[in-house]
Design an enzyme around this catalytic site. Sequence first.
Site, PDB file in Angstrom:
ATOM      1  N   CYS A   1     -12.231  -5.730 -12.570  1.00 44.23           N
ATOM      2  CA  CYS A   1     -12.694  -4.542 -13.304  1.00 44.23           C
ATOM      3  C   CYS A   1     -11.676  -4.102 -14.359  1.00 44.23           C
ATOM      4  CB  CYS A   1     -12.982  -3.392 -12.333  1.00 44.23           C
ATOM      5  SG  CYS A   1     -11.511  -2.502 -11.796  1.00 44.23           S
TER       6      CYS A   1
ATOM      7  N   HIS B   1       5.501   0.259   7.019  1.00 45.04           N
ATOM      8  CA  HIS B   1       5.632   0.248   5.554  1.00 45.04           C
ATOM      9  C   HIS B   1       4.609  -0.656   4.867  1.00 45.04           C
ATOM     10  CE1 HIS B   1      10.045   1.697   6.152  1.00 45.04           C
ATOM     11  NE2 HIS B   1       9.169   2.677   6.249  1.00 45.04           N
TER      12      HIS B   1
ATOM     13  N   ILE C   1      19.768 -11.736  16.103  1.00 45.56           N
ATOM     14  CA  ILE C   1      18.650 -11.448  17.009  1.00 45.56           C
ATOM     15  C   ILE C   1      17.921 -12.735  17.424  1.00 45.56           C
ATOM     16  CG2 ILE C   1      17.023 -10.893  15.136  1.00 45.56           C
ATOM     17  CD1 ILE C   1      15.995  -8.655  17.076  1.00 45.56           C
TER      18      ILE C   1
ATOM     19  N   ILE D   1       7.401  -5.871   5.854  1.00 47.34           N
ATOM     20  CA  ILE D   1       6.130  -5.956   5.139  1.00 47.34           C
ATOM     21  C   ILE D   1       5.718  -7.416   4.950  1.00 47.34           C
ATOM     22  CG2 ILE D   1       6.460  -3.767   3.926  1.00 47.34           C
ATOM     23  CD1 ILE D   1       7.531  -5.307   1.520  1.00 47.34           C
TER      24      ILE D   1
ATOM     25  N   CYS E   1     -10.969   0.363  -8.506  1.00 47.00           N
ATOM     26  CA  CYS E   1     -12.221   0.181  -7.734  1.00 47.00           C
ATOM     27  C   CYS E   1     -11.965  -0.172  -6.259  1.00 47.00           C
ATOM     28  CB  CYS E   1     -13.102  -0.886  -8.386  1.00 47.00           C
ATOM     29  SG  CYS E   1     -12.490  -2.563  -8.108  1.00 47.00           S
TER      30      CYS E   1
ATOM     31  N   CYS F   1      -7.093  -2.830  -5.798  1.00 43.02           N
ATOM     32  CA  CYS F   1      -7.243  -2.357  -7.171  1.00 43.02           C
ATOM     33  C   CYS F   1      -7.132  -0.833  -7.161  1.00 43.02           C
ATOM     34  CB  CYS F   1      -8.602  -2.785  -7.737  1.00 43.02           C
ATOM     35  SG  CYS F   1      -8.943  -2.005  -9.328  1.00 43.02           S
TER      36      CYS F   1
ATOM     37  N   CYS G   1      -7.358  -6.471 -11.590  1.00 49.11           N
ATOM     38  CA  CYS G   1      -8.642  -6.675 -10.905  1.00 49.11           C
ATOM     39  C   CYS G   1      -9.676  -7.202 -11.909  1.00 49.11           C
ATOM     40  CB  CYS G   1      -9.076  -5.321 -10.351  1.00 49.11           C
ATOM     41  SG  CYS G   1     -10.660  -5.308  -9.538  1.00 49.11           S
TER      42      CYS G   1
ATOM     43  N   ASN H   1      21.848  -5.759  16.737  1.00 50.20           N
ATOM     44  CA  ASN H   1      22.049  -5.683  15.291  1.00 50.20           C
ATOM     45  C   ASN H   1      23.419  -6.238  14.930  1.00 50.20           C
ATOM     46  OD1 ASN H   1      20.345  -4.555  13.103  1.00 50.20           O
ATOM     47  ND2 ASN H   1      22.262  -3.565  12.522  1.00 50.20           N
TER      48      ASN H   1
END
Length: 241
Positions: A152, A121, A231, A105, A132, A129, A150, A213
């Site tokens: 808002c 992922h 790797i 990620i 909104c 938010c 946010c 691995n």
Amino acid sequence: MTEKTEQLQQWIQKSSRVVFFGGAGVSTESGIPDFRSVDGLYHQKYDYPPETILSHSFFQRNTEEFYRFYKDKMLALDVQPNMAHRRLAEWEASGHLKAVVTQNIDGLHQKAGSREVLELHGSVHRNYCTRCHKFYDAAYIKAADGVPRCSCGGVIKPDVVLYEEGLDDTTIRRSIEHISNADVLIIGGTSLVVYPAAGLIDYFRGDHLVVINKSVTSRDRFADLVIDDSIGKAFGEIKVE
Ligand code: NAD
């Protein structure tokens, strides 16, 4: 160069349909800890196990605690791609590699120049938010004091797939397409225990299955080539035109 990396180099050189399937081990050489290595997050001590903190229900109930862990351990913004990310970007640019399918990620494949990246992922770089749906970048989350909110007033949630949440249908479909059309599938830096992501490699019908691995995986015995080493080191030895 070892016999194994030389073999892999030949397969990549001959192919125009290599696909890479990776996980947290791809980014450890950039300084981001994985989950299951000895110095990974699962072996450090927290008030709750990481898989509990990184779950949907924990985010809902203990948002402040979630963000303390997330900002400290998952949100590394000053990191750079390593040799593994760079090589994959080069192989895509030279027409050998079709796609990177990643459980990560951290956005480092894109930072290295990869274009076709399927983030199973999600990404720390996208945040929304919950009220909104306004978009926020990762720097906003990192700089926020406590729970990021946010304009808002709504709570902002990272666009990452937490435990108890489903994967995005389009990302899965495109990943399956790439994996089932590949002639070389390189699996790297993943313990292959997180499902449904790990199950996607069953769609591979090509000629050469490669696992790189540092520790043993359940797929080693089905692989045509197993490299149990770093790797970044393995990819660094490989040069294709
Ligand atoms: P994992 O921690 O379960 O497994 C990582 C594997 O990589 C281990 O088997 C380890 O031996 C191997 N490894 C570590 N460094 C390596 C290296 N330099 N070269 C070769 N192998 C190496 O990770 P996973 O399978 O990806 O599953 C964990 C989940 O946690 C995933 O969903 C992932 O999204 C998430 N996660 C992501 C990040 C990130 O984005 N960088 C970091 C931690 C966890």
